[in-house]
Design a protein around this motif. Sequence first.
Motif, PDB file in Angstrom:
ATOM      1  N   TYR A  76       0.824  -1.200   0.000  1.00 24.74           N
ATOM      2  CA  TYR A  76       0.000   0.000   0.000  1.00 24.74           C
ATOM      3  C   TYR A  76       0.867   1.264   0.000  1.00 24.74           C
ATOM      4  N   PHE A  77       0.375   2.280  -0.675  1.00 26.17           N
ATOM      5  CA  PHE A  77       0.948   3.618  -0.582  1.00 26.17           C
ATOM      6  C   PHE A  77       0.251   4.301   0.602  1.00 26.17           C
ATOM      7  N   VAL A  78       1.022   4.746   1.586  1.00 27.91           N
ATOM      8  CA  VAL A  78       0.444   5.355   2.778  1.00 27.91           C
ATOM      9  C   VAL A  78       0.740   6.850   2.804  1.00 27.91           C
ATOM     10  N   MET A  79      -0.299   7.655   2.854  1.00 30.23           N
ATOM     11  CA  MET A  79      -0.155   9.108   2.931  1.00 30.23           C
ATOM     12  C   MET A  79      -0.728   9.596   4.261  1.00 30.23           C
ATOM     13  N   MET A  80       0.014  10.500   4.914  1.00 31.89           N
ATOM     14  CA  MET A  80      -0.455  11.090   6.174  1.00 31.89           C
ATOM     15  C   MET A  80      -0.516  12.608   5.986  1.00 31.89           C
ATOM     16  N   PRO A  81      -1.613  13.111   5.447  1.00 33.50           N
ATOM     17  CA  PRO A  81      -1.698  14.534   5.082  1.00 33.50           C
ATOM     18  C   PRO A  81      -1.877  15.445   6.295  1.00 33.50           C
ATOM     19  N   ASP A  82      -1.366  16.659   6.180  1.00 34.67           N
ATOM     20  CA  ASP A  82      -1.642  17.694   7.175  1.00 34.67           C
ATOM     21  C   ASP A  82      -3.042  18.247   6.929  1.00 34.67           C
ATOM     22  N   ILE A  83      -3.723  18.589   8.010  1.00 33.22           N
ATOM     23  CA  ILE A  83      -5.055  19.167   7.903  1.00 33.22           C
ATOM     24  C   ILE A  83      -5.031  20.569   8.493  1.00 33.22           C
ATOM     25  N   VAL A  84      -5.415  21.530   7.692  1.00 34.17           N
ATOM     26  CA  VAL A  84      -5.532  22.915   8.162  1.00 34.17           C
ATOM     27  C   VAL A  84      -6.971  23.125   8.619  1.00 34.17           C
ATOM     28  N   PHE A  85      -7.147  23.287   9.926  1.00 35.37           N
ATOM     29  CA  PHE A  85      -8.499  23.419  10.464  1.00 35.37           C
ATOM     30  C   PHE A  85      -9.089  24.786  10.132  1.00 35.37           C
ATOM     31  N   ARG A  86     -10.389  24.786   9.901  1.00 31.25           N
ATOM     32  CA  ARG A  86     -11.104  26.021   9.610  1.00 31.25           C
ATOM     33  C   ARG A  86     -12.258  26.154  10.604  1.00 31.25           C
ATOM     34  N   PRO A  87     -12.471  27.337  11.170  1.00 32.61           N
ATOM     35  CA  PRO A  87     -13.539  27.527  12.154  1.00 32.61           C
ATOM     36  C   PRO A  87     -14.894  27.070  11.625  1.00 32.61           C
ATOM     37  N   ARG A  88     -15.600  26.323  12.450  1.00 31.71           N
ATOM     38  CA  ARG A  88     -16.948  25.818  12.172  1.00 31.71           C
ATOM     39  C   ARG A  88     -16.999  24.862  10.976  1.00 31.71           C
ATOM     40  N   GLY A 125     -15.393  19.041   9.524  1.00 26.12           N
ATOM     41  CA  GLY A 125     -15.486  18.026   8.483  1.00 26.12           C
ATOM     42  C   GLY A 125     -15.118  18.559   7.116  1.00 26.12           C
ATOM     43  N   LEU A 126     -15.714  19.677   6.758  1.00 25.56           N
ATOM     44  CA  LEU A 126     -15.467  20.268   5.442  1.00 25.56           C
ATOM     45  C   LEU A 126     -14.011  20.705   5.294  1.00 25.56           C
ATOM     46  N   GLY A 127     -13.415  21.226   6.366  1.00 26.76           N
ATOM     47  CA  GLY A 127     -12.013  21.615   6.315  1.00 26.76           C
ATOM     48  C   GLY A 127     -11.103  20.418   6.124  1.00 26.76           C
ATOM     49  N   ALA A 128     -11.426  19.321   6.819  1.00 22.86           N
ATOM     50  CA  ALA A 128     -10.646  18.093   6.652  1.00 22.86           C
ATOM     51  C   ALA A 128     -10.781  17.559   5.228  1.00 22.86           C
ATOM     52  N   GLN A 129     -11.991  17.589   4.700  1.00 26.28           N
ATOM     53  CA  GLN A 129     -12.209  17.125   3.335  1.00 26.28           C
ATOM     54  C   GLN A 129     -11.399  17.947   2.336  1.00 26.28           C
ATOM     55  N   TYR A 130     -11.414  19.255   2.498  1.00 26.71           N
ATOM     56  CA  TYR A 130     -10.670  20.143   1.597  1.00 26.71           C
ATOM     57  C   TYR A 130      -9.174  19.829   1.629  1.00 26.71           C
ATOM     58  N   VAL A 174      -7.572  16.994   2.836  1.00 25.96           N
ATOM     59  CA  VAL A 174      -7.229  15.615   2.458  1.00 25.96           C
ATOM     60  C   VAL A 174      -7.408  15.392   0.961  1.00 25.96           C
ATOM     61  N   GLU A 175      -8.492  15.899   0.389  1.00 24.57           N
ATOM     62  CA  GLU A 175      -8.706  15.735  -1.046  1.00 24.57           C
ATOM     63  C   GLU A 175      -7.627  16.465  -1.843  1.00 24.57           C
ATOM     64  N   GLY A 176      -7.190  17.630  -1.374  1.00 22.85           N
ATOM     65  CA  GLY A 176      -6.128  18.349  -2.064  1.00 22.85           C
ATOM     66  C   GLY A 176      -4.823  17.565  -2.066  1.00 22.85           C
ATOM     67  N   ALA A 177      -4.490  16.986  -0.928  1.00 18.70           N
ATOM     68  CA  ALA A 177      -3.278  16.164  -0.847  1.00 18.70           C
ATOM     69  C   ALA A 177      -3.396  14.936  -1.739  1.00 18.70           C
ATOM     70  N   LEU A 178      -4.581  14.334  -1.736  1.00 15.75           N
ATOM     71  CA  LEU A 178      -4.802  13.132  -2.540  1.00 15.75           C
ATOM     72  C   LEU A 178      -4.703  13.436  -4.032  1.00 15.75           C
ATOM     73  N   ARG A 179      -5.238  14.545  -4.458  1.00 12.08           N
ATOM     74  CA  ARG A 179      -5.147  14.918  -5.874  1.00 12.08           C
ATOM     75  C   ARG A 179      -3.688  15.101  -6.304  1.00 12.08           C
ATOM     76  N   SER A 180      -2.875  15.624  -5.398  1.00 12.40           N
ATOM     77  CA  SER A 180      -1.459  15.809  -5.695  1.00 12.40           C
ATOM     78  C   SER A 180      -0.770  14.469  -5.928  1.00 12.40           C
ATOM     79  N   VAL A 181      -1.103  13.487  -5.111  1.00 14.01           N
ATOM     80  CA  VAL A 181      -0.511  12.148  -5.258  1.00 14.01           C
ATOM     81  C   VAL A 181      -1.009  11.482  -6.541  1.00 14.01           C
ATOM     82  N   ILE A 182      -2.303  11.628  -6.820  1.00 13.21           N
ATOM     83  CA  ILE A 182      -2.870  11.040  -8.037  1.00 13.21           C
ATOM     84  C   ILE A 182      -2.226  11.645  -9.276  1.00 13.21           C
ATOM     85  N   ALA A 183      -1.994  12.953  -9.252  1.00 15.57           N
ATOM     86  CA  ALA A 183      -1.407  13.646 -10.406  1.00 15.57           C
ATOM     87  C   ALA A 183       0.000  13.150 -10.717  1.00 15.57           C
TER      88      ALA A 183
END
Length: 214
Positions: free
Chosen positions: A12-24, A27-32, A34-43
């Motif tokens: 397995y390829f294991v990625m441990m992305p940093d998450i920049v928290f956003r007020p309120r 979930g949405l901040g984590a999604q933003y 993690v998906e950004g990091a994942l797109r970078s790896v996919i690219a």
Amino acid sequence: YYNTTVWTQNGYFVMMPDIVFRPREPGLGAQYAVEGALRSVIARGLIDSTKVGHIGHSQGGYEAAFLGTHSRMFATTVAGSGITDMISFAGQLHWQGGSAEFDHWETGQFRMEVPPWEDFKAMLDNSPLAKVHEMPAKSMLLEVGSEDGTVDSRQGSLFYNYARRAGKQVVMLMYPGEGHGLAKKENQVDYHRRINQWFDHYLKGNAPAKWITD
């Protein structure tokens, strides 16, 4: 039981992305992030974008439940001891310490800033349970300790029943007598092996273990 060395040694390829928290937006901040990091790896052509899994525990378990119900980039997620329903959990107690959850809610990891009634929309927007019926992930594995004093174990059973009613492939592992983390060696080994069997089936396409289908 969350062993990156074992995963990498099994291909397995294991990625441990940093998450920049956003007020309120826990979930949405984590999604933003993690998906950004994942797109970078996919690219970079390093992984198969159709066979990506996510795993997390506690706050990470909440994020795994959120990503499984909100993101279209994951085939499966594993959520250990995670909060699944923003609305019911906000009014809970941190049973182990005896404090109300609002400190964790407003100024702690969730960073919601205000009580629920001042921004109910944010509660729904960041709640895994709110989108369980639209869950894009093919499957989700939940791990719960029956005596969890940090995240009430009923967060897991609540999400499980909603997901099953919605016809989703969700399995819940309930470990009797265990808390927020698994203390008994036999349970640590059991959970570790089941995680690997889960990923091997849903990401590698191996035949499912009997406990996954039955």
